[in-house]
Design a protein around this motif. Structure first.
Motif, PDB file in Angstrom:
ATOM      1  N   GLU A 134       0.808  -1.324   0.075  1.00 12.14           N
ATOM      2  CA  GLU A 134      -0.105   0.076   0.001  1.00 12.14           C
ATOM      3  C   GLU A 134       0.856   1.265  -0.182  1.00 12.14           C
ATOM      4  N   PHE A 178       1.926   1.125  -4.121  1.00 13.51           N
ATOM      5  CA  PHE A 178       1.294   0.409  -5.351  1.00 13.51           C
ATOM      6  C   PHE A 178      -0.316   0.991  -5.118  1.00 13.51           C
ATOM      7  N   ASP A 179      -1.082   0.996  -6.094  1.00 13.72           N
ATOM      8  CA  ASP A 179      -2.471   1.231  -6.073  1.00 13.72           C
ATOM      9  C   ASP A 179      -3.370  -0.121  -6.137  1.00 13.72           C
ATOM     10  N   VAL A 180      -2.947  -1.079  -6.799  1.00 11.69           N
ATOM     11  CA  VAL A 180      -3.752  -2.302  -6.833  1.00 11.69           C
ATOM     12  C   VAL A 180      -2.676  -3.656  -6.777  1.00 11.69           C
ATOM     13  N   PHE A 181      -3.181  -4.475  -6.038  1.00  7.67           N
ATOM     14  CA  PHE A 181      -2.486  -5.732  -5.591  1.00  7.67           C
ATOM     15  C   PHE A 181      -3.243  -6.929  -6.368  1.00  7.67           C
ATOM     16  N   ASN A 220      -4.994   0.844   2.309  1.00  7.14           N
ATOM     17  CA  ASN A 220      -5.450   1.826   1.280  1.00  7.14           C
ATOM     18  C   ASN A 220      -4.771   1.423  -0.125  1.00  7.14           C
ATOM     19  N   ILE A 221      -5.295   0.230  -0.570  1.00  9.67           N
ATOM     20  CA  ILE A 221      -4.925  -0.555  -1.618  1.00  9.67           C
ATOM     21  C   ILE A 221      -6.363  -1.405  -2.020  1.00  9.67           C
ATOM     22  N   LYS A 261     -10.183   1.088  -3.148  1.00  5.76           N
ATOM     23  CA  LYS A 261      -9.287   0.603  -2.036  1.00  5.76           C
ATOM     24  C   LYS A 261     -10.155   0.197  -0.965  1.00  5.76           C
TER      25      LYS A 261
END
Length: 106
Positions: free
Chosen positions: A43, A46-49, A66-67, A98
Motif C-alpha cells: 500500500e 502501489f494502487d492495486v494488488f 489503502n490498496i 481501495k
C-alpha cells in the motif's frame, strides 16, 4: 496507476498491462512475506494488488489497507489460464475500490 502481481502469478503476465507500471512481489524483494505484512508494504507504493489467493479477503481486514485488491479466478495460475482474464481486469481497473477485493474471471 501502479500495479503489483503477487508472487504466485507468472511474472510474464505483467507484459499484458500496457500503459501501467507493473512490478511483481519478487522484483520488490518481498517474496515469502505473509499477507498482512505484504499488504502494508504494497500500500505504500502501489494502487492495486493482483493475486490468485481467493482467501485473502477472508484472512485480512482489507478496509484497513489503502490498496485495491483484484483476485483472479482462473482454472490455474499458469500464464495460459491467466491471460484470458486480463481484458476483464483492464476493464475494471478504473473502478476498483481501495480497501476491497474485486474478483475477476474470464
Amino acid at each position: 496507476m501502479k500495479l503489483i502481481l503477487d508472487e504466485c502469478i507468472d511474472r510474464r503476465l505483467a507484459k499484458e498491462f500496457v500503459g501501467y507500471e507493473v512490478k511483481t512481489v519478487p522484483q520488490m524483494g518481498w517474496a515469502g512475506i505473509k499477507n498482512g505484512q505484504l499488504l502494508a508494504l504494497v500500500e505504500a507504493e502501489f494502487d492495486v494488488f493482483i493475486t490468485v489467493d481467493r482467501n485473502l479477503s477472508f484472512q485480512q481486514n482489507l478496509p484497513q489497507f489503502n490498496i485495491a485488491v483484484v483476485v483472479l479466478q482462473a482454472s490455474s495460475n499458469r500464464l495460459a489460464d491467466l491471460k484470458p482474464v486480463v481484458p476483464n481486469i483492464l476493464a475494471i481497473l478504473a473502478n476498483v475500490v481501495k480497501g476491497k477485493a474485486t474478483v475477476v474471471s474470464a
